[in-house]
Design a protein around this motif. Structure first.
Motif, PDB file in Angstrom:
ATOM      1  N   GLN A 144     -29.984 -27.478  43.211  1.00 46.03           N
ATOM      2  CA  GLN A 144     -29.804 -27.386  44.658  1.00 46.03           C
ATOM      3  C   GLN A 144     -30.913 -28.095  45.425  1.00 46.03           C
ATOM      4  O   GLN A 144     -30.921 -28.092  46.653  1.00 46.03           O
ATOM      5  N   LEU A 145     -31.828 -28.706  44.683  1.00 46.03           N
ATOM      6  CA  LEU A 145     -32.936 -29.412  45.314  1.00 46.03           C
ATOM      7  C   LEU A 145     -32.522 -30.829  45.684  1.00 46.03           C
ATOM      8  O   LEU A 145     -31.619 -31.404  45.062  1.00 46.03           O
ATOM      9  N   PRO A 146     -33.185 -31.420  46.690  1.00 49.96           N
ATOM     10  CA  PRO A 146     -32.973 -32.846  46.943  1.00 49.96           C
ATOM     11  C   PRO A 146     -33.259 -33.648  45.677  1.00 49.96           C
ATOM     12  O   PRO A 146     -34.152 -33.296  44.895  1.00 49.96           O
ATOM     13  N   THR A 147     -32.507 -34.698  45.471  1.00 52.79           N
ATOM     14  CA  THR A 147     -32.620 -35.473  44.233  1.00 52.79           C
ATOM     15  C   THR A 147     -34.050 -35.928  43.972  1.00 52.79           C
ATOM     16  O   THR A 147     -34.546 -35.848  42.839  1.00 52.79           O
ATOM     17  N   ALA A 148     -34.738 -36.395  45.017  1.00 48.56           N
ATOM     18  CA  ALA A 148     -36.115 -36.885  44.843  1.00 48.56           C
ATOM     19  C   ALA A 148     -37.025 -35.771  44.333  1.00 48.56           C
ATOM     20  O   ALA A 148     -37.899 -36.007  43.487  1.00 48.56           O
ATOM     21  N   PHE A 149     -36.827 -34.549  44.833  1.00 48.51           N
ATOM     22  CA  PHE A 149     -37.632 -33.419  44.379  1.00 48.51           C
ATOM     23  C   PHE A 149     -37.297 -33.074  42.933  1.00 48.51           C
ATOM     24  O   PHE A 149     -38.190 -32.833  42.113  1.00 48.51           O
ATOM     25  N   ALA A 150     -36.000 -33.012  42.632  1.00 51.15           N
ATOM     26  CA  ALA A 150     -35.573 -32.623  41.287  1.00 51.15           C
ATOM     27  C   ALA A 150     -36.130 -33.576  40.236  1.00 51.15           C
ATOM     28  O   ALA A 150     -36.594 -33.151  39.171  1.00 51.15           O
ATOM     29  N   ILE A 151     -36.100 -34.867  40.530  1.00 49.20           N
ATOM     30  CA  ILE A 151     -36.612 -35.860  39.582  1.00 49.20           C
ATOM     31  C   ILE A 151     -38.121 -35.696  39.399  1.00 49.20           C
ATOM     32  O   ILE A 151     -38.642 -35.722  38.280  1.00 49.20           O
ATOM     33  N   ALA A 152     -38.841 -35.506  40.512  1.00 47.72           N
ATOM     34  CA  ALA A 152     -40.299 -35.396  40.443  1.00 47.72           C
ATOM     35  C   ALA A 152     -40.743 -34.129  39.713  1.00 47.72           C
ATOM     36  O   ALA A 152     -41.779 -34.121  39.036  1.00 47.72           O
ATOM     37  N   LEU A 153     -39.954 -33.051  39.839  1.00 43.87           N
ATOM     38  CA  LEU A 153     -40.340 -31.772  39.250  1.00 43.87           C
ATOM     39  C   LEU A 153     -39.887 -31.616  37.801  1.00 43.87           C
ATOM     40  O   LEU A 153     -40.353 -30.716  37.099  1.00 43.87           O
ATOM     41  N   ARG A 154     -38.998 -32.487  37.372  1.00 39.54           N
ATOM     42  CA  ARG A 154     -38.320 -32.306  36.085  1.00 39.54           C
ATOM     43  C   ARG A 154     -39.285 -32.155  34.915  1.00 39.54           C
ATOM     44  O   ARG A 154     -39.094 -31.305  34.043  1.00 39.54           O
ATOM     45  N   ASP A 155     -40.344 -32.951  34.882  1.00 36.00           N
ATOM     46  CA  ASP A 155     -41.240 -32.959  33.725  1.00 36.00           C
ATOM     47  C   ASP A 155     -42.555 -32.218  33.980  1.00 36.00           C
ATOM     48  O   ASP A 155     -43.488 -32.322  33.179  1.00 36.00           O
ATOM     49  N   LEU A 156     -42.635 -31.489  35.093  1.00 34.87           N
ATOM     50  CA  LEU A 156     -43.879 -30.782  35.402  1.00 34.87           C
ATOM     51  C   LEU A 156     -43.947 -29.429  34.706  1.00 34.87           C
ATOM     52  O   LEU A 156     -42.931 -28.772  34.490  1.00 34.87           O
ATOM     53  N   GLU A 157     -45.166 -29.013  34.389  1.00 35.24           N
ATOM     54  CA  GLU A 157     -45.419 -27.673  33.883  1.00 35.24           C
ATOM     55  C   GLU A 157     -45.813 -26.780  35.059  1.00 35.24           C
ATOM     56  O   GLU A 157     -46.276 -27.276  36.091  1.00 35.24           O
ATOM     57  N   PRO A 158     -45.625 -25.454  34.931  1.00 36.08           N
ATOM     58  CA  PRO A 158     -46.037 -24.545  36.010  1.00 36.08           C
ATOM     59  C   PRO A 158     -47.495 -24.762  36.410  1.00 36.08           C
ATOM     60  O   PRO A 158     -48.373 -24.895  35.556  1.00 36.08           O
ATOM     61  N   GLY A 159     -47.732 -24.835  37.717  1.00 36.03           N
ATOM     62  CA  GLY A 159     -49.085 -25.031  38.227  1.00 36.03           C
ATOM     63  C   GLY A 159     -49.444 -26.481  38.483  1.00 36.03           C
ATOM     64  O   GLY A 159     -50.442 -26.759  39.152  1.00 36.03           O
ATOM     65  N   GLN A 160     -48.645 -27.414  37.961  1.00 38.43           N
ATOM     66  CA  GLN A 160     -48.926 -28.821  38.195  1.00 38.43           C
ATOM     67  C   GLN A 160     -48.387 -29.254  39.557  1.00 38.43           C
ATOM     68  O   GLN A 160     -47.566 -28.564  40.166  1.00 38.43           O
TER      69      GLN A 160
END
Length: 276
Positions: A251-267
């Motif tokens: 449900q996130l904007p595509t740009a957000f979803a892509i940027a968050l995809r490979d992040l670990e919690p706290g990054q």
């Protein structure tokens, strides 16, 4: 020379002394009036105003909330600037709501108050008691929540008018595995937004990106994301430390979803430029 005055040489001094005493009395009254000033105008918003008392009360409420939820808060004077911007925006949105005839019933307000209390792990009476400890009345709290509900409805109405779903998007949805949609991962997201208006020149864009990079570097060096969001973000959730709550990834904007995809919690992501 006036002979009447000439025959009473001390009268000039008495008159002068009387005038000085009167002047000092007036100055003293003015000084006391200034010290006793209870309210004033912080900002003019079209046909409405933000009063200093509103700004002080709102700033104190946010300050105490930050202390309770984050164990720290920016200085009140630094916080007041963000709070004033928020109050101005609220006034504008409430004016839109008033023109549209938006309102909520007392029963709806009671439900909203109960939801706010529950969200903070409190009963309704505990919520009011906590507000009273911060110097805020029961009526102030109810009016605050009433306005937030009305503003939320205005915002949702604006969003709904802007949403256009194409036939292709409907086909894409129907062709998507429904279990994937239902089981989408949820993320708790913090958001720090620096505004760029349309038509902004390249120099301003570069300066804004540089500021975003500097803020990210502060976070990487251990600065509190929420504190920086309170002080610098122009997002609607800035005074909540930029907390957007839990959101399903799909449900996130595509740009957000892509940027968050490979992040670990706290990054934290690199700065993302979007159109909205």
């Amino acid at each position: 020379m006036n002979p009447a005055l000439a025959n009473r040489p001390g009268q000039h001094l008495r008159i002068a002394a009387l005038l000085c005493t009167l002047l000092l009395s007036l100055l003293g009254a003015g000084a006391r009036a200034e010290l006793q000033l209870l309210d004033g105008i912080a900002a003019i918003v079209n046909d409405d105003v933000v009063m200093l008392s509103e700004l002080r009360a709102e700033t104190e409420m946010i300050y105490q909330q930050l202390l309770r939820t984050q164990n720290q808060a920016p200085p009140r004077d630094a916080l007041a600037g963000q709070v004033l911007e928020r109050l101005i925006l609220d006034k504008l949105q409430l004016a839109i709501a008033q023109r549209a005839g938006a309102q909520i019933s007392e029963s709806e307000l009671d439900q909203a108050v109960a939801q706010v209390a529950e969200g903070q792990g409190l009963s309704v009476e505990q919520l009011f008691a906590q507000a009273a400890a911060d110097g805020l009345s029961r009526d102030w709290v109810r009016d605050k929540i009433r306005n937030e509900v009305i503003i939320g409805r205005v915002q949702q109405s604006i969003v709904n008018r802007r949403i256009t779903i194409s036939d292709q998007e409907i086909d894409n949805f129907l062709n998507t595995n429904s279990s994937e949609l239902l089981n989408a991962e949820e993320l708790q997201i913090g958001h720090l937004m620096l505004p760029l208006s349309s038509g902004t020149d390249e120099q301003t864009i570069a300066a804004t990106r540089e500021k975003a990079e500097a803020l990210r570097e502060q976070i990487l060096q251990g600065a509190d994301f929420r504190q920086l969001a309170v002080l610098h973000s122009s997002g609607q959730n800035a005074l909540q430390g930029g907390d957007l709550g839990w959101r399903a990834a799909n449900q996130l904007p595509t740009a957000f979803a892509i940027a968050l995809r490979d992040l670990e919690p706290g990054q934290v992501t690199a700065p993302i430029r979007t159109d909205a």
